[in-house]
Design a protein around this motif. Sequence first.
Motif, PDB file in Angstrom:
ATOM      1  N   GLY A  99       0.803  -1.215   0.000  1.00  0.00           N
ATOM      2  CA  GLY A  99       0.000   0.000   0.000  1.00  0.00           C
ATOM      3  C   GLY A  99       0.833   1.260   0.000  1.00  0.00           C
ATOM      4  O   GLY A  99       0.382   2.323  -0.450  1.00  0.00           O
ATOM      5  N   GLY A 100       2.079   1.167   0.467  1.00  0.00           N
ATOM      6  CA  GLY A 100       2.970   2.316   0.464  1.00  0.00           C
ATOM      7  C   GLY A 100       3.382   2.760  -0.919  1.00  0.00           C
ATOM      8  O   GLY A 100       3.869   3.885  -1.107  1.00  0.00           O
ATOM      9  N   GLY A 101       3.187   1.897  -1.926  1.00  0.00           N
ATOM     10  CA  GLY A 101       3.525   2.264  -3.299  1.00  0.00           C
ATOM     11  C   GLY A 101       2.731   3.461  -3.789  1.00  0.00           C
ATOM     12  O   GLY A 101       3.249   4.311  -4.521  1.00  0.00           O
ATOM     13  N   ALA A 102       1.460   3.551  -3.369  1.00  0.00           N
ATOM     14  CA  ALA A 102       0.630   4.687  -3.772  1.00  0.00           C
ATOM     15  C   ALA A 102       1.225   5.993  -3.271  1.00  0.00           C
ATOM     16  O   ALA A 102       1.206   7.022  -3.969  1.00  0.00           O
ATOM     17  N   TYR A 103       1.800   5.955  -2.077  1.00  0.00           N
ATOM     18  CA  TYR A 103       2.347   7.164  -1.453  1.00  0.00           C
ATOM     19  C   TYR A 103       3.715   7.524  -2.026  1.00  0.00           C
ATOM     20  O   TYR A 103       4.061   8.710  -2.126  1.00  0.00           O
ATOM     21  N   ALA A 104       4.485   6.519  -2.416  1.00  0.00           N
ATOM     22  CA  ALA A 104       5.748   6.795  -3.103  1.00  0.00           C
ATOM     23  C   ALA A 104       5.477   7.460  -4.447  1.00  0.00           C
ATOM     24  O   ALA A 104       6.167   8.414  -4.844  1.00  0.00           O
ATOM     25  N   ALA A 105       4.458   6.983  -5.129  1.00  0.00           N
ATOM     26  CA  ALA A 105       4.076   7.595  -6.403  1.00  0.00           C
ATOM     27  C   ALA A 105       3.587   9.027  -6.189  1.00  0.00           C
ATOM     28  O   ALA A 105       3.899   9.925  -6.989  1.00  0.00           O
ATOM     29  N   ALA A 106       2.843   9.260  -5.118  1.00  0.00           N
ATOM     30  CA  ALA A 106       2.311  10.598  -4.829  1.00  0.00           C
ATOM     31  C   ALA A 106       3.429  11.604  -4.601  1.00  0.00           C
ATOM     32  O   ALA A 106       3.389  12.730  -5.115  1.00  0.00           O
ATOM     33  N   VAL A 107       4.446  11.203  -3.827  1.00  0.00           N
ATOM     34  CA  VAL A 107       5.568  12.105  -3.563  1.00  0.00           C
ATOM     35  C   VAL A 107       6.328  12.394  -4.856  1.00  0.00           C
ATOM     36  O   VAL A 107       6.725  13.534  -5.129  1.00  0.00           O
ATOM     37  N   SER A 108       6.510  11.362  -5.680  1.00  0.00           N
ATOM     38  CA  SER A 108       7.223  11.529  -6.954  1.00  0.00           C
ATOM     39  C   SER A 108       6.472  12.476  -7.884  1.00  0.00           C
ATOM     40  O   SER A 108       7.088  13.287  -8.588  1.00  0.00           O
ATOM     41  N   TYR A 109       5.154  12.367  -7.885  1.00  0.00           N
ATOM     42  CA  TYR A 109       4.328  13.262  -8.702  1.00  0.00           C
ATOM     43  C   TYR A 109       4.384  14.696  -8.185  1.00  0.00           C
ATOM     44  O   TYR A 109       4.556  15.652  -8.955  1.00  0.00           O
ATOM     45  N   ARG A 110       4.249  14.847  -6.863  1.00  0.00           N
ATOM     46  CA  ARG A 110       4.124  16.180  -6.261  1.00  0.00           C
ATOM     47  C   ARG A 110       5.455  16.934  -6.245  1.00  0.00           C
ATOM     48  O   ARG A 110       5.480  18.153  -6.402  1.00  0.00           O
ATOM     49  N   PHE A 111       6.568  16.216  -6.065  1.00  0.00           N
ATOM     50  CA  PHE A 111       7.868  16.875  -5.930  1.00  0.00           C
ATOM     51  C   PHE A 111       8.925  16.245  -6.844  1.00  0.00           C
ATOM     52  O   PHE A 111       9.908  15.665  -6.365  1.00  0.00           O
ATOM     53  N   PRO A 112       8.739  16.371  -8.152  1.00  0.00           N
ATOM     54  CA  PRO A 112       9.711  15.765  -9.084  1.00  0.00           C
ATOM     55  C   PRO A 112      11.089  16.392  -8.987  1.00  0.00           C
ATOM     56  O   PRO A 112      12.099  15.737  -9.271  1.00  0.00           O
ATOM     57  N   GLU A 113      11.137  17.660  -8.568  1.00  0.00           N
ATOM     58  CA  GLU A 113      12.425  18.343  -8.481  1.00  0.00           C
ATOM     59  C   GLU A 113      13.239  17.887  -7.270  1.00  0.00           C
ATOM     60  O   GLU A 113      14.454  18.097  -7.225  1.00  0.00           O
ATOM     61  N   ARG A 114      12.579  17.240  -6.318  1.00  0.00           N
ATOM     62  CA  ARG A 114      13.272  16.777  -5.121  1.00  0.00           C
ATOM     63  C   ARG A 114      13.469  15.262  -5.098  1.00  0.00           C
ATOM     64  O   ARG A 114      14.321  14.757  -4.358  1.00  0.00           O
ATOM     65  N   THR A 115      12.677  14.541  -5.874  1.00  0.00           N
ATOM     66  CA  THR A 115      12.705  13.077  -5.848  1.00  0.00           C
ATOM     67  C   THR A 115      13.623  12.526  -6.931  1.00  0.00           C
ATOM     68  O   THR A 115      13.406  12.754  -8.117  1.00  0.00           O
ATOM     69  N   ARG A 116      14.653  11.784  -6.520  1.00  0.00           N
ATOM     70  CA  ARG A 116      15.619  11.252  -7.467  1.00  0.00           C
ATOM     71  C   ARG A 116      15.161   9.933  -8.082  1.00  0.00           C
ATOM     72  O   ARG A 116      15.406   9.661  -9.255  1.00  0.00           O
ATOM     73  N   LEU A 117      14.522   9.090  -7.286  1.00  0.00           N
ATOM     74  CA  LEU A 117      14.148   7.753  -7.745  1.00  0.00           C
ATOM     75  C   LEU A 117      12.926   7.291  -6.967  1.00  0.00           C
ATOM     76  O   LEU A 117      12.811   7.538  -5.757  1.00  0.00           O
ATOM     77  N   CYS A 118      12.015   6.621  -7.664  1.00  0.00           N
ATOM     78  CA  CYS A 118      10.813   6.045  -7.048  1.00  0.00           C
ATOM     79  C   CYS A 118      10.884   4.522  -7.189  1.00  0.00           C
ATOM     80  O   CYS A 118      10.918   4.003  -8.302  1.00  0.00           O
ATOM     81  N   VAL A 119      10.921   3.833  -6.054  1.00  0.00           N
ATOM     82  CA  VAL A 119      10.998   2.373  -6.051  1.00  0.00           C
ATOM     83  C   VAL A 119       9.682   1.815  -5.512  1.00  0.00           C
ATOM     84  O   VAL A 119       9.248   2.186  -4.415  1.00  0.00           O
ATOM     85  N   LEU A 120       9.056   0.941  -6.290  1.00  0.00           N
ATOM     86  CA  LEU A 120       7.783   0.335  -5.907  1.00  0.00           C
ATOM     87  C   LEU A 120       7.984  -1.172  -5.773  1.00  0.00           C
ATOM     88  O   LEU A 120       8.347  -1.843  -6.740  1.00  0.00           O
ATOM     89  N   VAL A 121       7.743  -1.703  -4.569  1.00  0.00           N
ATOM     90  CA  VAL A 121       7.946  -3.124  -4.296  1.00  0.00           C
ATOM     91  C   VAL A 121       6.618  -3.753  -3.895  1.00  0.00           C
ATOM     92  O   VAL A 121       5.978  -3.300  -2.939  1.00  0.00           O
ATOM     93  N   SER A 122       6.186  -4.759  -4.640  1.00  0.00           N
ATOM     94  CA  SER A 122       4.899  -5.419  -4.359  1.00  0.00           C
ATOM     95  C   SER A 122       3.784  -4.385  -4.220  1.00  0.00           C
ATOM     96  O   SER A 122       2.912  -4.486  -3.351  1.00  0.00           O
ATOM     97  N   SER A 123       3.817  -3.391  -5.082  1.00  0.00           N
ATOM     98  CA  SER A 123       2.975  -2.208  -4.911  1.00  0.00           C
ATOM     99  C   SER A 123       1.494  -2.455  -5.164  1.00  0.00           C
ATOM    100  O   SER A 123       1.105  -3.262  -6.008  1.00  0.00           O
ATOM    101  N   ALA A 124       0.682  -1.711  -4.419  1.00  0.00           N
ATOM    102  CA  ALA A 124      -0.737  -1.601  -4.740  1.00  0.00           C
ATOM    103  C   ALA A 124      -0.875  -0.902  -6.087  1.00  0.00           C
ATOM    104  O   ALA A 124       0.044  -0.213  -6.546  1.00  0.00           O
ATOM    105  N   THR A 125      -2.021  -1.063  -6.706  1.00  0.00           N
ATOM    106  CA  THR A 125      -2.300  -0.425  -7.992  1.00  0.00           C
ATOM    107  C   THR A 125      -3.639   0.302  -7.906  1.00  0.00           C
ATOM    108  O   THR A 125      -4.490  -0.035  -7.074  1.00  0.00           O
ATOM    109  N   PRO A 126      -3.850   1.301  -8.758  1.00  0.00           N
ATOM    110  CA  PRO A 126      -5.156   1.978  -8.764  1.00  0.00           C
ATOM    111  C   PRO A 126      -6.272   1.003  -9.154  1.00  0.00           C
ATOM    112  O   PRO A 126      -6.081   0.125  -9.996  1.00  0.00           O
TER     113      PRO A 126
END
Length: 296
Positions: A99-126
């Motif tokens: 379920g944390g995958g949704a939140y990793a994606a949210a941070v990557s979307y909201r702050f692309p200038e600060r986020t270097r890499l987004c790693v999703l492991v066994s992630s939830a999906t929409p």
Amino acid sequence: MQENMMTLSDGRKLGFWEYGDKQGIPVFLFHGTPGSRTWFLKDDDIANTFGIRFIATDRPGYGLSDQKKHRSVLDWADDIAELADFLKTESFSVLGVSGGGAYAAAVSYRFPERTRLCVLVSSATPFHAGKPPKNMSKENRIAFFLSKHAPWILKKINSSQKKMIDRDPDKYKAALQKGGRHLPEWDNRQLTQEEVLDSTILHLKEAYRQGVEGALYETRLLTENWGFNLSNIQVPVHIWHGEEDTLSPVSEVKKMAGRFSAVTSHYIKGGGHFLTEEEQIWNEILQTILKEAAFK
């Protein structure tokens, strides 16, 4: 247990715990649903070896973090930006499990200038139209259904789980060891390991520290629109997912992967939902972070 907290701009407390090299490459860890900041029974030797600084967090209503009424998935990004500022960390990577995958994606979307890499492991999906996929395990589909249509039943189930964890953790461990037909062989094998069981008990005990309301709310939240378009994420994304995962079917993950603008997918043959407990896979994930997220 180390109890690190900060006060957010709206007065809420946010709990976190650091592992690995405190001077290393910063990576925010986002737990599953339910979950907490307690990822390991002791400091992570591999992270130390690779020079990675893990900052594991409690989302609102879990562990040490205050609840936030009517929060959205995207709201979490602003909390992380404040935590990064508090830790004097200008740029960082994010790693979300389940379920944390949704939140990793949210941070990557909201702050692309600060986020270097987004790693999703066994992630939830929409979910499509708010419904879990038909090839998800029946047990998981029922939980998502109850979160929307009969939350009092799900609360009773989760409260019973919390009571057993608090009063008789050995009994709960024994129940976990039995595994389940809804889980693949990979996951049932992980649940026979004493260290995995002890870590799971600690993780869930912290998840339910304030009660079960945080988990109930977030289960329903994951069925709703996440509030942003995955195709608008410009941050490089790496996905690790088990081909036999019954809690988050790989077919849905492959659909999700196709929506990212820059993605590398690692599909684990025979893999289940519990991938981070496998040392070889954990090594590969950390090596990727070291290669792609290191400061240049």
